[in-house]
Scaffold this motif. Structure first.
Motif, PDB file in Angstrom:
ATOM      1  N   THR A  58       1.237   3.950  -3.199  1.00 24.57           N
ATOM      2  CA  THR A  58       0.898   5.353  -2.942  1.00 24.57           C
ATOM      3  C   THR A  58       2.099   6.264  -3.150  1.00 24.57           C
ATOM      4  N   LEU A  81      -4.741   5.761   3.578  1.00 24.91           N
ATOM      5  CA  LEU A  81      -4.631   4.353   3.165  1.00 24.91           C
ATOM      6  C   LEU A  81      -3.717   3.571   4.097  1.00 24.91           C
ATOM      7  N   SER A  96       0.829  -1.206   0.000  1.00 25.66           N
ATOM      8  CA  SER A  96       0.000   0.000   0.000  1.00 25.66           C
ATOM      9  C   SER A  96       0.861   1.252   0.000  1.00 25.66           C
ATOM     10  N   LEU A 108      -2.521  13.919  -2.433  1.00 25.93           N
ATOM     11  CA  LEU A 108      -1.983  12.561  -2.530  1.00 25.93           C
ATOM     12  C   LEU A 108      -1.342  12.119  -1.215  1.00 25.93           C
ATOM     13  N   ALA A 139      -2.372   9.076   1.091  1.00 25.91           N
ATOM     14  CA  ALA A 139      -1.381   8.085   1.511  1.00 25.91           C
ATOM     15  C   ALA A 139      -1.501   7.805   3.005  1.00 25.91           C
TER      16      ALA A 139
END
Length: 308
Positions: free
Chosen positions: A33, A198, A29, A191, A195
């Protein structure tokens, strides 16, 4: 204190190994990202730089009247060479204006030669006095925002025939540069936020799967800080490992893109960021960002979902 830190460090490494598939999921993940962040940040950084280069290359072109010979100290008059009373009048007036950085002279012959070079020999139809072009000065402003003001002031100078600054296209270019800069930075920030979200959710699953272990630690009297420390370090390890692939990707892909595009852009006096500058900065940023958002994601998960 130092002994406790190394104990937590070793424990975090053991936890990574013990929770193999969950660790792989978390690292994947982070890797995906951060790869998106690296690509987007590299594109935005170079787009902003190219936009700035284009804006800084916008010049005001000041064309002089046919009867003005601003660069000649002497001119021919009635078959004799006499002093030119108009010598450097336009140049001095231009360089004396506010917000003017410099003014470069370009004779009509120079412009004619550039026209032949860019448009081809089919334009070789004029010779000597038949040249219809004008002597001109290429004026650079101290900042792109002063181009319009410099253009307006140049039109008032005696001996000037026409002034061109790109007009509406120049203003659109400046607006586009500002748009890219502002929204590019917002995009990178978004973003990074995604990140953290997530990664915190991925680490949350890891922590929930070990909730029994945490409850036992609390029952035997472990303090919140002692319980939290290994998870924070584990999140940092996940971020560190997740930054490896994006860093390698940046190194190879950016060198490839730079090599393939730099020559074409250089012909237009435009340049990408040098790999020697961008790659170390980007790689260092990715590792720092990975460690930071891994630790933050772990901290958020611990506080929100385990109520520690």
């Amino acid at each position: 204190m130092i002994r406790r830190f190394f104990r937590h460090l070793i424990e975090s490494l053991k936890s990574l190994k013990r929770n193999g598939w969950m660790t792989i999921a978390a690292v994947s993940s982070v890797m995906i990202t951060l790869s998106l962040v690296a690509i987007f940040a590299s594109v935005i950084a170079n787009t902003i730089k190219l936009s700035d280069d284009i804006q800084n290359s916008v010049r005001v072109v000041v064309y002089m009247r046919k009867d003005i010979q601003d660069q000649s100290e002497q001119i021919e008059k009635d078959g004799q060479m006499v002093s030119n009373e108009n010598y450097h009048k336009v140049y001095d007036a231009l360089t004396a204006m506010k917000h003017v950085d410099k003014a470069d002279f370009s004779s009509k012959e120079d412009q004619y030669n550039k026209l032949i070079k860019t448009a081809g020999n089919n334009w070789k139809i004029f010779d000597g006095d038949a040249n219809p072009l004008y002597d001109a000065y290429y004026v650079e402003a101290t900042a792109p925002k002063y181009v319009k003001q410099v253009s307006a002031d140049a039109k008032k100078i005696e001996g000037v025939s026409e002034v061109k600054d790109g007009g509406v296209d120049t203003q659109r270019l400046f607006a586009l540069g500002t748009f890219i800069r502002n929204w590019g930075l917002i995009g990178v920030g978004l973003l990074i936020f995604i990140a953290v979200f997530l990664i915190s959710n991925t680490i949350r699953i890891t922590i929930i799967s070990r909730s029994r272990e945490i409850k036992i630690m609390r029952l035997v009297g472990a303090k919140n800080g002692y319980i939290r420390a290994p998870f924070l370090l584990e999140g940092a390890w996940i971020g560190l490992l997740g930054a490896l692939v994006p860093s390698i990707l940046v190194f190879y892909v950016y060198n490839l893109v730079y090599t393939s595009m730099s020559n074409n852009l250089a012909d237009q006096n435009l340049f990408l960021y040098s790999p020697h500058l961008l790659i170390p900065t980007m790689v260092g940023g990715l590792f720092g960002l990975g460690i930071l958002i891994g630790a933050i994601g772990s901290s958020i998960s611990m506080r929100r979902f385990l109520k520690i």
